[in-house]
Motif scaffolding. Structure first.
Motif, PDB file in Angstrom:
ATOM      1  N   GLY A 177       0.823  -1.199   0.000  1.00 42.89           N
ATOM      2  CA  GLY A 177       0.000   0.000   0.000  1.00 42.89           C
ATOM      3  C   GLY A 177       0.860   1.252   0.000  1.00 42.89           C
ATOM      4  N   ALA A 178       0.904   1.936  -1.145  1.00 42.01           N
ATOM      5  CA  ALA A 178       1.726   3.145  -1.277  1.00 42.01           C
ATOM      6  C   ALA A 178       0.925   4.362  -0.814  1.00 42.01           C
ATOM      7  N   VAL A 179       0.511   4.328   0.441  1.00 41.98           N
ATOM      8  CA  VAL A 179      -0.353   5.365   1.005  1.00 41.98           C
ATOM      9  C   VAL A 179       0.493   6.408   1.732  1.00 41.98           C
ATOM     10  N   HIS A 180      -0.210   7.392   2.329  1.00 50.22           N
ATOM     11  CA  HIS A 180       0.480   8.505   2.983  1.00 50.22           C
ATOM     12  C   HIS A 180       1.395   8.009   4.109  1.00 50.22           C
ATOM     13  N   ILE A 181       0.930   7.041   4.896  1.00 52.58           N
ATOM     14  CA  ILE A 181       1.762   6.513   5.986  1.00 52.58           C
ATOM     15  C   ILE A 181       3.059   5.946   5.426  1.00 52.58           C
ATOM     16  N   ALA A 182       2.972   5.273   4.292  1.00 54.79           N
ATOM     17  CA  ALA A 182       4.165   4.677   3.684  1.00 54.79           C
ATOM     18  C   ALA A 182       5.191   5.740   3.308  1.00 54.79           C
ATOM     19  N   GLN A 183       4.725   6.921   2.920  1.00 54.25           N
ATOM     20  CA  GLN A 183       5.664   7.981   2.563  1.00 54.25           C
ATOM     21  C   GLN A 183       6.527   8.399   3.749  1.00 54.25           C
ATOM     22  N   HIS A 184       6.019   8.227   4.949  1.00 60.55           N
ATOM     23  CA  HIS A 184       6.803   8.520   6.154  1.00 60.55           C
ATOM     24  C   HIS A 184       7.566   7.285   6.637  1.00 60.55           C
ATOM     25  N   LEU A 185       6.984   6.101   6.442  1.00 62.50           N
ATOM     26  CA  LEU A 185       7.606   4.872   6.926  1.00 62.50           C
ATOM     27  C   LEU A 185       8.842   4.503   6.121  1.00 62.50           C
ATOM     28  N   VAL A 186       8.827   4.748   4.821  1.00 62.38           N
ATOM     29  CA  VAL A 186       9.950   4.350   3.960  1.00 62.38           C
ATOM     30  C   VAL A 186      11.270   4.996   4.402  1.00 62.38           C
ATOM     31  N   PRO A 187      11.326   6.333   4.610  1.00 67.82           N
ATOM     32  CA  PRO A 187      12.610   6.897   5.058  1.00 67.82           C
ATOM     33  C   PRO A 187      13.029   6.401   6.438  1.00 67.82           C
ATOM     34  N   MET A 188      12.069   6.100   7.308  1.00 64.36           N
ATOM     35  CA  MET A 188      12.411   5.532   8.612  1.00 64.36           C
ATOM     36  C   MET A 188      13.024   4.146   8.448  1.00 64.36           C
ATOM     37  N   ALA A 189      12.466   3.370   7.520  1.00 62.80           N
ATOM     38  CA  ALA A 189      13.012   2.043   7.259  1.00 62.80           C
ATOM     39  C   ALA A 189      14.460   2.139   6.799  1.00 62.80           C
ATOM     40  N   HIS A 190      14.717   3.051   5.881  1.00 61.58           N
ATOM     41  CA  HIS A 190      16.098   3.253   5.423  1.00 61.58           C
ATOM     42  C   HIS A 190      17.005   3.600   6.602  1.00 61.58           C
ATOM     43  N   ALA A 191      16.561   4.523   7.438  1.00 60.01           N
ATOM     44  CA  ALA A 191      17.383   4.989   8.558  1.00 60.01           C
ATOM     45  C   ALA A 191      17.688   3.871   9.539  1.00 60.01           C
ATOM     46  N   CYS A 192      16.794   2.887   9.636  1.00 60.01           N
ATOM     47  CA  CYS A 192      16.981   1.777  10.569  1.00 60.01           C
ATOM     48  C   CYS A 192      17.645   0.567   9.924  1.00 60.01           C
ATOM     49  N   GLY A 193      18.121   0.711   8.702  1.00 60.66           N
ATOM     50  CA  GLY A 193      18.898  -0.350   8.076  1.00 60.66           C
ATOM     51  C   GLY A 193      18.116  -1.330   7.222  1.00 60.66           C
ATOM     52  N   TYR A 194      16.867  -1.016   6.905  1.00 63.61           N
ATOM     53  CA  TYR A 194      16.039  -1.894   6.074  1.00 63.61           C
ATOM     54  C   TYR A 194      16.082  -1.437   4.617  1.00 63.61           C
ATOM     55  N   THR A 195      15.958  -2.399   3.719  1.00 60.13           N
ATOM     56  CA  THR A 195      15.664  -2.087   2.325  1.00 60.13           C
ATOM     57  C   THR A 195      14.158  -2.188   2.139  1.00 60.13           C
ATOM     58  N   PRO A 196      13.464  -1.078   1.877  1.00 60.39           N
ATOM     59  CA  PRO A 196      12.013  -1.144   1.727  1.00 60.39           C
ATOM     60  C   PRO A 196      11.585  -1.480   0.296  1.00 60.39           C
ATOM     61  N   TYR A 197      10.525  -2.278   0.213  1.00 60.79           N
ATOM     62  CA  TYR A 197       9.880  -2.604  -1.057  1.00 60.79           C
ATOM     63  C   TYR A 197       8.430  -2.161  -0.941  1.00 60.79           C
ATOM     64  N   ILE A 198       7.965  -1.363  -1.888  1.00 60.01           N
ATOM     65  CA  ILE A 198       6.602  -0.849  -1.865  1.00 60.01           C
ATOM     66  C   ILE A 198       5.788  -1.621  -2.897  1.00 60.01           C
ATOM     67  N   LEU A 199       4.719  -2.286  -2.436  1.00 55.78           N
ATOM     68  CA  LEU A 199       3.871  -3.082  -3.325  1.00 55.78           C
ATOM     69  C   LEU A 199       2.520  -2.396  -3.480  1.00 55.78           C
ATOM     70  N   ASP A 200       2.166  -2.075  -4.708  1.00 54.76           N
ATOM     71  CA  ASP A 200       0.849  -1.487  -4.958  1.00 54.76           C
ATOM     72  C   ASP A 200       0.552  -1.538  -6.446  1.00 54.76           C
ATOM     73  N   GLU A 214      12.665   4.845  -5.090  1.00 53.76           N
ATOM     74  CA  GLU A 214      12.357   3.700  -4.240  1.00 53.76           C
ATOM     75  C   GLU A 214      12.003   2.479  -5.091  1.00 53.76           C
ATOM     76  N   LEU A 215      12.070   1.301  -4.457  1.00 47.21           N
ATOM     77  CA  LEU A 215      11.719   0.053  -5.127  1.00 47.21           C
ATOM     78  C   LEU A 215      10.209  -0.122  -5.082  1.00 47.21           C
ATOM     79  N   ILE A 216       9.535   0.074  -6.215  1.00 47.50           N
ATOM     80  CA  ILE A 216       8.081  -0.003  -6.297  1.00 47.50           C
ATOM     81  C   ILE A 216       7.710  -1.165  -7.210  1.00 47.50           C
ATOM     82  N   LEU A 217       6.876  -2.070  -6.721  1.00 43.54           N
ATOM     83  CA  LEU A 217       6.411  -3.206  -7.511  1.00 43.54           C
ATOM     84  C   LEU A 217       4.912  -3.069  -7.725  1.00 43.54           C
TER      85      LEU A 217
END
Length: 321
Positions: A177-200, A214-217
């Motif tokens: 879900g590439a929703v508004h929350i995801a727009q804030h969660l993705v940079p946090m994921a990067h900062a915490c050492g995760y590679t984020p994948y956005i599925l929508d 970003e990686l968008i599928l």
């Protein structure tokens, strides 16, 4: 350079005929510049990649490494980092570090290095165990050092002589879900050492304009998850509020080793979700894997605050649960 890359580089250098040594931070006290498990690769000409101290003691380590390469014997070194040296690399105060130097092919058996690199290439967790008082070396999997693997924590065991170097696969976060929350969660994921994948699959949501670089599928979530193969270093978060998208992702995650599954929605929404999953034949144990409503209960209301609560809960599950 990551520790995984350092291992691969050490193997490449050795195979290319270059005398190579690995320097590992095995213990720290105080405000040490680099954590335990940090690696520095040195060759016979003094070339180096990686870091054991952020620059404080690298020069001394290289000198010792060249001597170790000459005689093939390991070195266990103890360094103090002064307050001035620590300040130069961005720390408030100094500390101490112990560094083990192992020439590849003698102190560190080549087959051991090859095993470590093969495991990291396969994205399999592996531990490198060293007896600091002998020449004993071996590897282990997650069954033996569960807490260390979970916390990504290399270090010396309580016996004072056994060093455990943890080499984990990279962390990933799959966000459905590439929703508004995801727009804030993705940079946090990067900062915490995760590679984020956005599925929508909805192009208006999962667009480059909304998530630049970003990686968008755009596959359906169950198809995308089948391709991504969530493992024990993967968190899955569903944010669409749409059962047509969230439910297939949840079901696909049930069949994986993902360490976290969180789903957006109120208590009432989740109750309906549970009924759908029960009707589909899923067990209470499988459904209990879902963290819902997603995130720690910190009273967040805005999309950014909800993203903070999600990131906090994922961290809590990874590190403590």
């Amino acid at each position: 350079m990551t520790e995984t890359n350092s291992l691969k580089l050490a193997l490449d250098w050795h195979r290319a005929g270059r005398k190579t040594a690995l320097a590992t931070v095995v213990e720290t006290w105080g405000s040490a510049p680099r954590p335990t498990g940090s690696l520095l690769v040195i060759d016979g000409d003094g070339a180096m990649e990686g870091s054991v101290s952020g620059g404080c003691v690298e020069g001394a380590v290289i000198v010792e490494a060249l001597e170790a390469l000459a005689d093939g014997k390991p070195r266990l070194l103890d360094y103090g980092v002064s307050d001035d040296e620590a300040f130069a690399v961005g720390l408030a105060c100094g500390g101490r570090i112990r560094v083990l130097i192992e020439p590849v092919g003698s102190a560190m058996p080549l087959e051991m290095l090859e095993q470590l690199v093969a495991a990291t290439d396969a994205k399999a967790p592996i531990a490198y165990i060293i007896d600091l008082e002998s020449t004993a070396r071996r590897t282990a999997d997650t069954d033996e050092f569960t807490t260390r693997f979970r916390s990504d924590k290399s270090g010396i065991e309580d016996d004072g002589r056994t060093f455990v170097g943890i080499h984990n696969p990279p962390l990933r976060m799959i966000i459905v879900g590439a929703v508004h929350i995801a727009q804030h969660l993705v940079p946090m994921a990067h900062a915490c050492g995760y590679t984020p994948y956005i599925l929508d699959p909805r192009g208006a949501f999962g667009s480059e304009a909304r998530f630049p670089n970003e990686l968008i599928l755009d596959d359906w979530p169950d198809d995308a998850l089948a391709a991504l193969k969530p493992d024990a270093r993967t968190a899955v978060v569903t944010l669409t509020h749409d059962p047509k998208l969230d439910d297939p992702a949840i079901i696909a995650t049930f069949g994986s080793d993902a360490f976290y599954l969180g789903c957006l929605g109120s208590t009432r929404t989740h109750a309906k979700r549970v009924l759908r999953l029960q009707d589909a034949g899923f067990s209470d144990a499988e459904i209990a894997r879902i963290h819902a409503p997603v995130g720690l209960n910190i009273g967040g209301k805005s999309p950014a605050e909800i993203a903070v609560s999600i990131m906090a809960q994922i961290t809590d599950v990874l590190r403590r649960k």
